[in-house]
Design a protein around this motif. Sequence first.
Motif, PDB file in Angstrom:
ATOM      1  N   LYS A 142       0.807  -1.216   0.000  1.00  0.00           N
ATOM      2  CA  LYS A 142       0.000   0.000   0.000  1.00  0.00           C
ATOM      3  C   LYS A 142       0.842   1.268   0.000  1.00  0.00           C
ATOM      4  O   LYS A 142       0.568   2.211  -0.767  1.00  0.00           O
ATOM      5  N   ASP A 143       1.879   1.332   0.829  1.00  0.00           N
ATOM      6  CA  ASP A 143       2.667   2.561   0.948  1.00  0.00           C
ATOM      7  C   ASP A 143       3.349   2.900  -0.376  1.00  0.00           C
ATOM      8  O   ASP A 143       3.332   4.055  -0.818  1.00  0.00           O
ATOM      9  N   THR A 144       3.927   1.892  -1.012  1.00  0.00           N
ATOM     10  CA  THR A 144       4.591   2.123  -2.296  1.00  0.00           C
ATOM     11  C   THR A 144       3.591   2.560  -3.352  1.00  0.00           C
ATOM     12  O   THR A 144       3.837   3.491  -4.128  1.00  0.00           O
ATOM     13  N   ALA A 145       2.420   1.906  -3.372  1.00  0.00           N
ATOM     14  CA  ALA A 145       1.389   2.254  -4.349  1.00  0.00           C
ATOM     15  C   ALA A 145       0.903   3.692  -4.152  1.00  0.00           C
ATOM     16  O   ALA A 145       0.715   4.432  -5.126  1.00  0.00           O
ATOM     17  N   LEU A 146       0.718   4.105  -2.889  1.00  0.00           N
ATOM     18  CA  LEU A 146       0.247   5.464  -2.613  1.00  0.00           C
ATOM     19  C   LEU A 146       1.270   6.508  -3.042  1.00  0.00           C
ATOM     20  O   LEU A 146       0.906   7.574  -3.563  1.00  0.00           O
ATOM     21  N   GLN A 147       2.548   6.206  -2.830  1.00  0.00           N
ATOM     22  CA  GLN A 147       3.584   7.146  -3.254  1.00  0.00           C
ATOM     23  C   GLN A 147       3.631   7.281  -4.771  1.00  0.00           C
ATOM     24  O   GLN A 147       3.860   8.367  -5.302  1.00  0.00           O
ATOM     25  N   LEU A 148       3.408   6.183  -5.466  1.00  0.00           N
ATOM     26  CA  LEU A 148       3.363   6.249  -6.929  1.00  0.00           C
ATOM     27  C   LEU A 148       2.172   7.087  -7.387  1.00  0.00           C
ATOM     28  O   LEU A 148       2.290   7.890  -8.322  1.00  0.00           O
ATOM     29  N   LYS A 149       1.034   6.922  -6.725  1.00  0.00           N
ATOM     30  CA  LYS A 149      -0.154   7.711  -7.083  1.00  0.00           C
ATOM     31  C   LYS A 149       0.084   9.198  -6.823  1.00  0.00           C
ATOM     32  O   LYS A 149      -0.336  10.057  -7.615  1.00  0.00           O
ATOM     33  N   GLU A 150       0.753   9.528  -5.723  1.00  0.00           N
ATOM     34  CA  GLU A 150       1.065  10.923  -5.417  1.00  0.00           C
ATOM     35  C   GLU A 150       1.944  11.541  -6.501  1.00  0.00           C
ATOM     36  O   GLU A 150       1.828  12.730  -6.811  1.00  0.00           O
ATOM     37  N   ARG A 151       2.809  10.738  -7.093  1.00  0.00           N
ATOM     38  CA  ARG A 151       3.701  11.227  -8.147  1.00  0.00           C
ATOM     39  C   ARG A 151       3.076  11.087  -9.537  1.00  0.00           C
ATOM     40  O   ARG A 151       3.722  11.377 -10.536  1.00  0.00           O
ATOM     41  N   SER A 160      -0.307 -11.394  -9.160  1.00  0.00           N
ATOM     42  CA  SER A 160      -1.413 -11.308  -8.200  1.00  0.00           C
ATOM     43  C   SER A 160      -1.915  -9.874  -8.142  1.00  0.00           C
ATOM     44  O   SER A 160      -1.164  -8.928  -8.387  1.00  0.00           O
ATOM     45  N   ASN A 161      -3.183  -9.724  -7.800  1.00  0.00           N
ATOM     46  CA  ASN A 161      -3.817  -8.408  -7.867  1.00  0.00           C
ATOM     47  C   ASN A 161      -4.320  -7.964  -6.503  1.00  0.00           C
ATOM     48  O   ASN A 161      -4.775  -8.781  -5.703  1.00  0.00           O
ATOM     49  N   LEU A 162      -4.219  -6.674  -6.248  1.00  0.00           N
ATOM     50  CA  LEU A 162      -4.810  -6.049  -5.061  1.00  0.00           C
ATOM     51  C   LEU A 162      -5.727  -4.939  -5.574  1.00  0.00           C
ATOM     52  O   LEU A 162      -5.315  -3.804  -5.774  1.00  0.00           O
ATOM     53  N   LYS A 163      -6.985  -5.292  -5.807  1.00  0.00           N
ATOM     54  CA  LYS A 163      -7.915  -4.369  -6.456  1.00  0.00           C
ATOM     55  C   LYS A 163      -8.092  -3.075  -5.670  1.00  0.00           C
ATOM     56  O   LYS A 163      -8.307  -2.016  -6.250  1.00  0.00           O
ATOM     57  N   SER A 164      -8.012  -3.157  -4.343  1.00  0.00           N
ATOM     58  CA  SER A 164      -8.248  -1.977  -3.509  1.00  0.00           C
ATOM     59  C   SER A 164      -7.222  -0.873  -3.751  1.00  0.00           C
ATOM     60  O   SER A 164      -7.470   0.294  -3.443  1.00  0.00           O
ATOM     61  N   LEU A 165      -6.052  -1.220  -4.313  1.00  0.00           N
ATOM     62  CA  LEU A 165      -5.009  -0.235  -4.566  1.00  0.00           C
ATOM     63  C   LEU A 165      -5.109   0.381  -5.962  1.00  0.00           C
ATOM     64  O   LEU A 165      -4.291   1.208  -6.337  1.00  0.00           O
ATOM     65  N   ASN A 166      -6.105  -0.050  -6.735  1.00  0.00           N
ATOM     66  CA  ASN A 166      -6.432   0.552  -8.032  1.00  0.00           C
ATOM     67  C   ASN A 166      -5.238   0.697  -8.975  1.00  0.00           C
ATOM     68  O   ASN A 166      -4.865   1.812  -9.365  1.00  0.00           O
ATOM     69  N   PRO A 167      -4.635  -0.414  -9.372  1.00  0.00           N
ATOM     70  CA  PRO A 167      -3.552  -0.314 -10.359  1.00  0.00           C
ATOM     71  C   PRO A 167      -4.103   0.112 -11.714  1.00  0.00           C
ATOM     72  O   PRO A 167      -5.316   0.009 -11.970  1.00  0.00           O
ATOM     73  N   LEU A 168      -3.227   0.584 -12.582  1.00  0.00           N
ATOM     74  CA  LEU A 168      -3.637   0.902 -13.951  1.00  0.00           C
ATOM     75  C   LEU A 168      -4.183  -0.342 -14.633  1.00  0.00           C
ATOM     76  O   LEU A 168      -5.190  -0.284 -15.352  1.00  0.00           O
ATOM     77  N   SER A 169      -3.520  -1.485 -14.381  1.00  0.00           N
ATOM     78  CA  SER A 169      -3.934  -2.727 -15.028  1.00  0.00           C
ATOM     79  C   SER A 169      -3.381  -3.911 -14.232  1.00  0.00           C
ATOM     80  O   SER A 169      -2.520  -3.749 -13.365  1.00  0.00           O
ATOM     81  N   ASP A 332      -6.322   4.303 -23.877  1.00  0.00           N
ATOM     82  CA  ASP A 332      -6.951   3.671 -22.722  1.00  0.00           C
ATOM     83  C   ASP A 332      -6.555   2.196 -22.711  1.00  0.00           C
ATOM     84  O   ASP A 332      -6.462   1.563 -23.763  1.00  0.00           O
ATOM     85  N   VAL A 333      -6.312   1.654 -21.527  1.00  0.00           N
ATOM     86  CA  VAL A 333      -5.893   0.251 -21.427  1.00  0.00           C
ATOM     87  C   VAL A 333      -6.910  -0.526 -20.595  1.00  0.00           C
ATOM     88  O   VAL A 333      -7.630   0.030 -19.764  1.00  0.00           O
ATOM     89  N   LYS A 334      -6.946  -1.821 -20.812  1.00  0.00           N
ATOM     90  CA  LYS A 334      -7.883  -2.699 -20.125  1.00  0.00           C
ATOM     91  C   LYS A 334      -7.418  -2.930 -18.684  1.00  0.00           C
ATOM     92  O   LYS A 334      -6.261  -3.307 -18.463  1.00  0.00           O
ATOM     93  N   PRO A 335      -8.287  -2.727 -17.684  1.00  0.00           N
ATOM     94  CA  PRO A 335      -7.845  -2.837 -16.290  1.00  0.00           C
ATOM     95  C   PRO A 335      -7.559  -4.260 -15.816  1.00  0.00           C
ATOM     96  O   PRO A 335      -6.688  -4.467 -14.972  1.00  0.00           O
ATOM     97  N   TYR A 336      -8.292  -5.247 -16.317  1.00  0.00           N
ATOM     98  CA  TYR A 336      -8.098  -6.628 -15.872  1.00  0.00           C
ATOM     99  C   TYR A 336      -7.794  -7.503 -17.081  1.00  0.00           C
ATOM    100  O   TYR A 336      -8.566  -7.545 -18.040  1.00  0.00           O
ATOM    101  N   ASN A 337      -6.677  -8.188 -17.016  1.00  0.00           N
ATOM    102  CA  ASN A 337      -6.239  -9.041 -18.125  1.00  0.00           C
ATOM    103  C   ASN A 337      -5.914 -10.421 -17.560  1.00  0.00           C
ATOM    104  O   ASN A 337      -4.797 -10.665 -17.078  1.00  0.00           O
ATOM    105  N   TYR A 338      -6.896 -11.306 -17.601  1.00  0.00           N
ATOM    106  CA  TYR A 338      -6.732 -12.623 -16.995  1.00  0.00           C
ATOM    107  C   TYR A 338      -6.130 -13.608 -17.993  1.00  0.00           C
ATOM    108  O   TYR A 338      -6.591 -13.728 -19.132  1.00  0.00           O
TER     109      TYR A 338
END
Length: 362
Positions: A142-151, A160-169, A332-338
Amino acid sequence: MRENKSERIRIKDIALKAGVSVGTVDRVIHGRTGVSEASRKKVEEILKQMNYQPNMYASALASNKKYNLACLLPLHTQEDYWMDIEAGMKHAVSTYKDFNIRLNILYYDQYEPGAFSEAGKEMLETMPDGVIMAPSSEDETKDTALQLKERNVPFIFIDSNLKSLNPLSFYGQNSHSSGYFAARILSLMADKNDSVVIFRLIYGGRLGSNQQRNREEGFREYIKNNCPGIKLYELDFYVKKPEDNERIMKEFFEKHPEINCGITFNSKAYIIGEYMQKTGRKGFKMMGYDLLRRNVKCLKEGTIDFIIAQQPTEQGQSCIECLFEHLILKKDVKPYNYMPITLISKENIDFYLDAHVRTNNI
């Protein structure tokens, strides 16, 4: 071949319609300064009327901008699943070499608490334009993801995915569905009242990746709902030494000689397969994940029955392509690519490997 409509619309024609200079149109198209608000609105209105789509590919080539991409992966050996992930990424970077893309890969010990955070700090110091991460636990990631979002730095999760952190994809299997599928196949291999052992590799009290935990949850859900007569056992390996693994398995099977089915949700199925071969035990039905060389050898020799493959090379390649499209082509890119849940046996392994090599050419 269809003609590209945007290529037929000349900037000179747009300038003539808008009553401005060619330079003004060029600055509006590429978002540059030095244009009055009235002229900008007039040009944008004409662009909309003509359905003009700028050639971002050509513009990116002409800009000569450098793109610094970073990747954060678990530490691994030369035989691990992650090597194919890296191979796919490097192949994609090579494909886009004309766009000045650089890839910096950093590693963390997935079994060491805090290792992901430390590697994340090192990664942030490289000032990346885009990031690919195999996440650790949600708390650590979470901390690393939040810092990336701030920048305002886009990041992609792989494996593996953590949907709550809202990655680009995200690129990887649906791990819960994968475990559910594995349980269905294993239930067909086992009698309704058979017992099944889940082999787990644990280091420092940690199970490993989110994928493994989610696969096991999906597996248990299927068994609970569809095969209540199957009893599940757990056998944990806490150490890396082969002789310790052998001792743990020897003691377990002496205590439970009736168990003839097993599964592991990580890529180390060969540990069990090689033990079965060494001890001469026949008829043990085994499933695992990932086409590591030693897993494939056990599959061909019959000590592993099925392997679920994850297309790691394609995952790595697709992550780079995704950042390329987002950062450079502004798409625009697809958020989930299984990735497909591919079941491999000794009967189709050679065909799969041949097709894999032909497709990726890596």
